[in-house]
Design a protein around this motif. Structure first.
Motif, PDB file in Angstrom:
ATOM      1  N   ASP A   1      61.002  37.254  16.191  1.00  0.00           N
ATOM      2  CA  ASP A   1      62.394  36.830  16.381  1.00  0.00           C
ATOM      3  C   ASP A   1      62.586  36.122  17.713  1.00  0.00           C
ATOM      4  O   ASP A   1      63.345  35.150  17.808  1.00  0.00           O
ATOM      5  N   SER A   2      61.900  36.612  18.733  1.00  0.00           N
ATOM      6  CA  SER A   2      62.010  35.993  20.053  1.00  0.00           C
ATOM      7  C   SER A   2      61.499  34.560  20.045  1.00  0.00           C
ATOM      8  O   SER A   2      62.137  33.640  20.581  1.00  0.00           O
ATOM      9  N   TRP A   3      60.344  34.348  19.400  1.00  0.00           N
ATOM     10  CA  TRP A   3      59.779  32.996  19.367  1.00  0.00           C
ATOM     11  C   TRP A   3      60.541  32.078  18.416  1.00  0.00           C
ATOM     12  O   TRP A   3      60.662  30.881  18.676  1.00  0.00           O
ATOM     13  N   VAL A   4      61.050  32.623  17.319  1.00  0.00           N
ATOM     14  CA  VAL A   4      61.845  31.816  16.396  1.00  0.00           C
ATOM     15  C   VAL A   4      63.139  31.360  17.073  1.00  0.00           C
ATOM     16  O   VAL A   4      63.595  30.224  16.875  1.00  0.00           O
ATOM     17  N   GLU A   5      63.718  32.227  17.890  1.00  0.00           N
ATOM     18  CA  GLU A   5      64.927  31.853  18.624  1.00  0.00           C
ATOM     19  C   GLU A   5      64.645  30.702  19.589  1.00  0.00           C
ATOM     20  O   GLU A   5      65.436  29.769  19.724  1.00  0.00           O
ATOM     21  N   LYS A   6      63.478  30.755  20.243  1.00  0.00           N
ATOM     22  CA  LYS A   6      63.096  29.659  21.139  1.00  0.00           C
ATOM     23  C   LYS A   6      62.823  28.386  20.341  1.00  0.00           C
ATOM     24  O   LYS A   6      63.110  27.281  20.820  1.00  0.00           O
ATOM     25  N   LEU A   7      62.275  28.559  19.142  1.00  0.00           N
ATOM     26  CA  LEU A   7      62.027  27.391  18.289  1.00  0.00           C
ATOM     27  C   LEU A   7      63.345  26.722  17.897  1.00  0.00           C
ATOM     28  O   LEU A   7      63.449  25.491  17.890  1.00  0.00           O
ATOM     29  N   ASP A   8      64.351  27.532  17.570  1.00  0.00           N
ATOM     30  CA  ASP A   8      65.647  26.990  17.149  1.00  0.00           C
ATOM     31  C   ASP A   8      66.408  26.335  18.306  1.00  0.00           C
ATOM     32  O   ASP A   8      67.146  25.370  18.104  1.00  0.00           O
ATOM     33  N   ASN A   9      66.200  26.874  19.515  1.00  0.00           N
ATOM     34  CA  ASN A   9      66.973  26.381  20.664  1.00  0.00           C
ATOM     35  C   ASN A   9      66.200  25.445  21.574  1.00  0.00           C
ATOM     36  O   ASN A   9      66.752  24.926  22.550  1.00  0.00           O
ATOM     37  N   GLY A  10      64.935  25.225  21.276  1.00  0.00           N
ATOM     38  CA  GLY A  10      64.129  24.396  22.172  1.00  0.00           C
ATOM     39  C   GLY A  10      63.299  23.375  21.428  1.00  0.00           C
ATOM     40  O   GLY A  10      63.748  22.778  20.440  1.00  0.00           O
ATOM     41  N   ASP A  11      62.062  23.211  21.883  1.00  0.00           N
ATOM     42  CA  ASP A  11      61.137  22.242  21.300  1.00  0.00           C
ATOM     43  C   ASP A  11      60.569  22.802  20.001  1.00  0.00           C
ATOM     44  O   ASP A  11      59.713  23.690  20.013  1.00  0.00           O
ATOM     45  N   GLU A  12      61.039  22.291  18.867  1.00  0.00           N
ATOM     46  CA  GLU A  12      60.623  22.833  17.577  1.00  0.00           C
ATOM     47  C   GLU A  12      59.129  22.648  17.338  1.00  0.00           C
ATOM     48  O   GLU A  12      58.453  23.552  16.843  1.00  0.00           O
ATOM     49  N   LYS A  13      58.612  21.484  17.679  1.00  0.00           N
ATOM     50  CA  LYS A  13      57.190  21.214  17.439  1.00  0.00           C
ATOM     51  C   LYS A  13      56.318  22.158  18.254  1.00  0.00           C
ATOM     52  O   LYS A  13      55.348  22.725  17.748  1.00  0.00           O
TER      53      LYS A  13
END
Length: 429
Positions: free
Chosen positions: A169-181
């Motif tokens: 969940d922590s990394w998915v949140e960063k994916l949604d709010n940051g650099d997706e790639k």
């Protein structure tokens, strides 16, 4: 001699006193400080168990009933069970005393967050006294530990699943709010690495410990591979709300480790074709597996401590917001107050009662039992001069406990995936 063993306990107590003094000078938040203190108790006790188990024979053979031990295995098992007895006794005593405490104003609440010098003295005092337990009593406690360790294993499985999902969940949140790639590659890459480690372990186990005549090894590996493929396949469909590749890879790796540990614990029959293969398990490999088990135990206890703190903070946040949002705060007895000081005291009280003190102590008691089983490799056995052989679990007991833990992990993880489909009206978020 006795003085040497007591000196080891005294040295640890001195180090602890210094750490405790430094911590108190920093004056962290009381609730967090208390959890750190309990975690330090567990870590230092675990370190003491390991040191005396592996290197304490020359001193321990002169202490109490361990004088009757005929070898280092006997004194090692004896000292681990005795130290863990002291830990279990202290944590269980606190667990009972803290039953029913639901608020910080309770007369017994100070037993959780205060008087730590007394608790340290009690712990090392009980440890010193436990050195003189009889070998028969020590063996009986070992059987109690085996039952408590089984319960802790289940708690550890729940904590592992929670950790895996929190990490994802922590990394998915960063994916949604940051650099997706970038974060997409990180998640996929990490999961791929964990799967690669698991697959490599499967291959090595089959090459070195499987094959003709090694029916148990082949069966355990087959179950592990099939179940791993199954949980991975269940993770992929979009209908699975809680499905994610990263938590699944963590579960597969953990179950692979349990399988590895079980296979290495299989009793060696000199008449079987597997005897030559199992001879490759040297002392270094055994120590490595023991270190992993010990690390897992400390991780569970540490994560439980941190998780309880996180839960209390998150739960308190919503209530705190409600308290601060209004101009008037109502006290427990119905009185009202508008001062900031009273609000802060109310907020602190709400935060203090967000986790169950008694269950917290119970977790540490069960963790101490599991620690004992890890260090003695579930072999509750003493070889003495006067009483001969004392205690003996089945040679396969260790193996089946680990495999049962693996199956429980798979089943519990599968349930987290399919539960939202089975009960669509319930909220599993």
């Amino acid at each position: 001699m006795i003085s040497g063993c007591c000196a080891a306990l005294s040295t640890c107590a001195t180090c602890v006193s210094c750490c405790s003094t430094i911590s108190s000078c920093c004056q962290p938040k009381k609730a967090s400080h208390s959890r750190i203190q309990y975690f330090m108790m567990f870590i230092i006790s675990a370190f003491l168990c390991w040191i005396l188990h592996d290197y304490g024979y020359n001193g321990l053979k002169h202490v109490g009933d361990m004088k009757n031990c005929v070898n280092a295995d006997c004194t090692g098992t004896g000292i681990v069970l005795r130290i863990c007895f002291a830990m279990v006794l202290l944590f269980s005593f606190l667990c009972v005393l803290l039953c029913g405490v639901r608020e910080s104003s309770h007369p017994r609440s100070f037993l959780q967050n205060d008087i730590f010098p007394v608790k340290w003295l009690l712990l090392f005092g009980i440890m010193t006294a436990s050195l003189f337990l009889s070998n028969e009593s020590t063996i009986e406690f070992g059987y109690v530990c085996s039952a408590g360790a089984g319960i802790f294993l289940f708690i550890g499985i729940v904590l592992l699943l929670e950790f895996a999902h929190s990490w994802n969940d922590s990394w998915v949140e960063k994916l949604d709010n940051g650099d997706e790639k970038f974060w997409g590659r990180v998640i996929i890459g990490t999961a791929a690495f964990l799967y690669a480690v698991s697959i490599t372990a499967w291959a090595l186990l089959f090459v070195y410990f499987g094959g003709d005549g090694c029916d148990e090894t082949t069966a355990f590996l087959s179950v592990t591979v099939v179940m791993s493929v199954l949980v991975t396949a269940l993770t992929i469909p979009e209908k699975i709300q809680n499905g994610a590749i990263l938590p699944c890879s963590v579960v597969v790796l953990y179950c692979t480790w349990l399988c590895t540990s079980a296979i290495l614990s299989i009793p060696i029959d000199n008449q079987s074709a597997c005897a030559a293969r199992h001879s490759k398990v040297d002392a270094t490999t055994e120590k490595f597996m023991e270190a992993i088990s010990l690390t897992f135990t400390i991780f569970c206890i540490g994560y439980a401590t941190i998780r309880l703190a996180t839960s209390s903070s998150s739960l308190a946040a919503s209530k705190t917001q409600a308290l601060i949002g209004g101009d008037v705060t109502q006290g427990e007895g119905g009185s009202t107050s508008e001062t900031k000081t009273d609000k802060d005291e109310k907020v602190e009280m709400v935060e203090d009662i967000q986790y169950n003190y008694s269950f917290f102590q119970l977790t540490f008691a069960l963790g101490s039992m599991y620690l004992a089983m890890v260090l003695i490799d579930w072999n509750i056995h003493l070889q003495t001069k006067d009483a001969g052989e004392l205690g003996q679990m089945s040679d396969w007991g260790n193996v089946w406990i680990k495999m049962a833990s693996q199956w429980a992990t798979y089943l519990l993880y599968i349930w987290t995936l399919i539960a939202p489909l089975v009960f669509p009206d319930r909220d599993f978020s």
